[in-house]
Every structure is written in structure tokens, then in C-alpha cells.
Design an enzyme around this catalytic site. Structure first.
Site, PDB file in Angstrom:
ATOM      1  N   HIS A 105      -2.909 -60.509 128.800  1.00 26.76           N
ATOM      2  CA  HIS A 105      -3.599 -61.540 129.723  1.00 26.76           C
ATOM      3  C   HIS A 105      -4.599 -60.688 130.478  1.00 26.76           C
ATOM      4  CE1 HIS A 105      -4.824 -64.604 132.606  1.00 26.76           C
ATOM      5  NE2 HIS A 105      -4.260 -65.384 131.932  1.00 26.76           N
ATOM      6  N   ASP A 119      -0.290 -69.160 126.451  1.00 28.76           N
ATOM      7  CA  ASP A 119      -0.831 -69.888 125.078  1.00 28.76           C
ATOM      8  C   ASP A 119      -0.041 -69.666 123.711  1.00 28.76           C
ATOM      9  OD1 ASP A 119      -4.011 -68.317 126.302  1.00 28.76           O
ATOM     10  OD2 ASP A 119      -3.449 -70.311 126.599  1.00 28.76           O
TER      11      ASP A 119
HETATM   12  C1  MLT Z   1      -6.295 -70.003 132.367  1.00 26.99           C
HETATM   13  O1  MLT Z   1      -4.656 -70.427 132.695  1.00 26.99           O
HETATM   14  O2  MLT Z   1      -7.197 -70.309 132.793  1.00 26.99           O
HETATM   15  C2  MLT Z   1      -5.948 -68.819 131.490  1.00 26.99           C
HETATM   16  O3  MLT Z   1      -4.905 -67.965 131.541  1.00 26.99           O
HETATM   17  C3  MLT Z   1      -7.325 -67.873 131.599  1.00 26.99           C
HETATM   18  C4  MLT Z   1      -7.658 -67.131 132.996  1.00 26.99           C
HETATM   19  O4  MLT Z   1      -6.946 -67.373 134.024  1.00 26.99           O
HETATM   20  O5  MLT Z   1      -8.519 -66.440 132.716  1.00 26.99           O
END
Ligand code: MLT
Length: 428
Positions: free
Chosen positions: A307, A364
């Protein structure tokens, strides 16, 4: 005593205030940087740049912390429900029983959509991606509620737009799926809770009785909570910058849906399942693909791992992993694609190569697995993400408007041609 940061440039000293948030994060306030020094900052992707001050969501990427309005995501996922979390994000506090009942009743009252919207839906071919259908129908609300075009209306009028959005999004999402399937759309059933109503609109068919499985509805509610907000991610930043030009909330949310659509953002959960299905189609050898992922000369990349913000683990992934195990066991799901997922997950959590690179399974990875187990088709996964993220987008748009934030207008460093004279066609 307020802190400051100094910058020296071409023999000049410049000093800028440093602000510190309630969780001791500090930022250099560079509002006067260009006026005082002629300099701007350059930060592609804004990874080091705060766009705003916000009181909605706090996350700590190093410690794996995520809180909505100060409440831990672990507690909310275990003890709350999606509508209550939506209320918390949008209005800032957990609702009283009376507030919750009024909020739920208002939303139930607005689940139906104008019949003419069905004509818009019918204009889409069945191969239209449901995210494009969803963002179009949300934007179409500006036509059916033209008063919403002015975002500076009374608090009550803005709140009605918010209620309509939360109430109608599940209807639109389910209708986008029905359009793809060539099935007749289902109207909302206001006797059902939010997630059960969505599932019935998604999967009920005229020819047979449909009963919502409470296990599926509960798992979906938890998934929506986990996706409800995530501070200034790509789609939320899109909602804010579109709203900063005083575009309506419907136009801003429609823009956010389109930003979320990208495979690097909300589309990642769809890419995870597509990756798993490709591995299955190629014989199902997870180790072959783990080796490909390690080979720097091989273009294959593992989707759903690591992430941008969380450096050690995504707290949502820990919660969703348990939910995935529970749902698959309770539903007795036996799916070879999910077996491959388990092999990849085990490797990512135990192979030093992936551990050293913080390539752990993220939200995800697991959300795609659960949605698949719940019978939701792959190209609807990002629609599910949008359904969950809606209250976060609304809360962020509302905060931006209430704080009177200026129009977003970043600068640039120009790297093109210097001044030159026009050359007529016959001399080129
Ligand atoms: C989100 O929940 O929007 C995703 O993990 C992406 C992010 O936070 O950049």
C-alpha cells in the site's frame, strides 16, 4: 511556542510557520512561499504535500492506524453498522438512537429514483462498465434536482442532497448490474435494511422468490464500513478539487467515482480477481507467479499487495481477512481461484522477499475474495468500493465547503520551449 521552518535560497533566509495537528503531525505552511521567495514546491503525486486540514479520518501508515472521527476502525467494524458510520463521518458524532432512526428513515424514504432515469439506464449497452453507468446516473441527479446545482444553499437543502445520494446510490449500483445482465431492474424494498435492500435489488429475479442471506448482508455491511473513508486518497482529493470550484455535490461525487475507477485505486480489487483467474487459467501454479513477481525482468506484478500509505500492514486488511475466512466457511464456498489466493497470501506473509518489501495482502486483495464469494461479479467490485466510500466523499466535500476552502489550483515547473516566433507553413 509555535514552531517554524527555515529555508535558505540564493543567500536569502525564509521562515515559514509549522502547524501541528491533534495527532502531532506537523506541516510547513507554505502559503507565502512563492510570494516571498519566488519558489514553488514540486511533489508529483502529492506524497509529501498536505492539501488541507481535516477532522474526519486519521491514519498512520507506519503504525497501521485508521480512525473515523477518532473511533478505531476495529471497533466500528465490530460494533457499528454502515449507516451509523455514515452518520458519524458526515456529521462528526455517533448518532443518538433518535438521530439514527431519523437518519435511517430519511434514507429509506428516498431510495426510489425518478422513472425517467430508467430511460438513461436503458441507453447504455449491456457491455457498459457499471462504474461508467454509476457515475453517469449520479451526475444525472443534477438534472432531476436542479436546485442542487448551487452548493451554497441552506444547510437543510444541502443535507437533502446528501440523504438522496446515500439513499439512491444502492439503487443505481444495482440497476447498473441489472443493465449488464439484461435483467429487469428491481425497485427498492423499504422494509429491508440498507445492505439487504441492495442485495435484493441486485439478485432478485421476477421468476423466483429471493431471500437475503443475513451472513451475506452482514459481511457486506462490514466491507462498506471498512471502505467508508481514507483521508485524502485519489478519489477523495478529486471530490474536493471538483467541489472547490463550487460544482454541485452530485457532480463532485460523480467525479470521485470516475477517479476511483482506475486500476491503481478502486479498480485494484477487480484486478486482483482478474490476476487470480489468469493464474488459474494458466494451470493454477501460484509458485510460478510468485517467482515471476520476484523476477525484476518479468513485467508481472502481484495485485492487491502492499500500500502507498501503510508501510507495515493495512488495518482494514486484518479485519477483512477474518471476515473473508468466516464468510467462506459459513457459505461453504469451494472456489479454486480462492485457493490460489490463499497460496499467494501465505507466501506474502511468510516469504522474506515479500516481507522485506512490505508486499502484504491489502484491503483490495481480501475484498475481491469476499465479493466473489458473495456472488458479486468482478466488474461490480469497484462499484462496491464506491458504495462504501460514498459517506467519506460526502463528509470530505461537506468539510471543504463548510471551511470555505479556496478553489484548488496547483502550480507547475514549465519545461517546454522558450519563446519562439511563428513559422508559416511553407517554411516548416
Ligand atoms: C483507499 O482506501 O482509498 C485506498 O487504500 C487508497 C489510498 O488510500 O490511497
Amino acid at each position: 511556542m509555535s514552531e517554524s521552518a527555515k529555508l535558505s535560497f540564493k543567500g536569502q533566509e525564509y521562515e515559514f510557520p509549522v502547524i501541528t495537528g491533534t495527532e502531532n503531525e506537523s506541516a510547513i505552511d507554505i502559503a507565502k512561499l512563492r510570494a516571498s521567495s519566488g519558489l514553488i514546491t514540486l511533489d508529483p503525486g502529492y506524497k509529501n504535500t498536505g492539501a488541507t486540514k481535516s477532522a474526519i479520518t486519521f491514519l498512520d501508515g507506519e503504525e497501521g492506524i485508521l480512525r473515523y472521527r477518532g473511533y478505531r476502525i476495529e471497533d466500528l467494524a465490530e460494533k457499528s453498522n454502515f449507516l451509523e458510520v455514515s452518520y458519524l463521518l458526515i456529521y462528526g458524532e455517533l448518532p443518538t438512537q433518535a438521530q439514527y432512526e431519523s437518519f435511517s428513515k430519511e434514507i429509506t424514504h428516498h431510495t426510489l429514483v425518478h422513472e425517467d432515469i430508467k430511460k438513461i439506464l436503458e441507453g447504455f449497452p449491456s457491455n457498459a462498465h457499471p462504474m461508467g453507468v454509476l457515475s453517469s446516473m449520479i451526475c444525472a441527479l443534477t438534472a432531476f434536482y436542479p436546485d442542487s446545482l448551487n452548493p451554497n444553499r441552506t444547510e437543510e437543502e444541502v443535507n437533502l442532497s446528501i440523504i438522496r445520494l446515500i439513499a439512491k446510490m444502492p439503487t443505481f449500483a444495482a440497476w447498473a448490474y441489472k443493465n449488464e445482465m439484461g435483467h429487469p431492474v428491481n425497485y427498492p424494498d423499504n422494509s429491508l435494511d440498507y445492505c439487504s435492500n441492495f442485495l435484493k435489488m441486485m439478485f432478485a429475479l421476477p421468476a423466483e422468490k429471493y431471500d437475503v442471506d443475513p451472513i451475506v448482508s452482514a459481511a457486506l455491511d462490514k466491507l462498506l464500513i471498512l471502505h467508508a473513508d481514507h483521508e485524502q486518497n485519489c478519489s477523495t482529493s478529486t471530490v474536493r478539487i471538483v467541489g472547490s470550484s463550487q460544482s454541485s455535490i452530485y457532480a463532485s461525487i460523480s467525479a470521485g467515482i470516475n477517479a476511483l475507477w482506475g486500476p491503481l485505486h478502486g479498480g485494484a480489487n477487480q484486478s486482483v480477481i482478474e490476476m487470480l483467474e489468469a493464474i488459474k487459467a494458466d494451470g493454477g501454479d501460484a509458485k510460478k507467479y510468485l517467482d515471476k513477481a520476484k523476477d525484476k525482468n518479468d513485467p508481472f506484478r502481484l495485485m492487491g499487495f502492499g500500500h502507498r500509505v501503510y508501510k507495515n500492514f493495512d488495518p482494514r486488511a486484518k479485519i477483512i481477512k477474518k471476515a473473508a475466512d468466516d464468510v467462506l466457511e459459513k457459505l461453504g464456498v469451494n472456489d479454486p481461484v480462492l485457493d490460489i489466493a490463499k497460496e499467494l497470501e501465505y507466501a506474502a506473509l511468510n516469504d522474506q522477499y515479500f516481507i522485506d518489501r512490505q508486499l502484504y495482502p491489502n484491503v483490495d486483495f481480501y475484498s475481491g475474495i469476499i465479493y466473489r464469494a458473495l456472488g458479486i461479479p468482478t466488474d461490480m467490485f469497484t462499484v462496491m468500493f464506491a458504495l462504501g466510500r460514498l459517506p467519506g466523499w460526502i463528509a470530505q466535500w461537506k468539510e471543504m465547503r463548510e471551511n470555505g476552502e479556496p478553489i484548488g489550483r496547483p502550480r507547475q515547473v514549465y519545461t517546454g520551449s522558450n519563446e519562439r516566433d511563428y513559422v508559416s507553413m511553407n517554411k516548416r
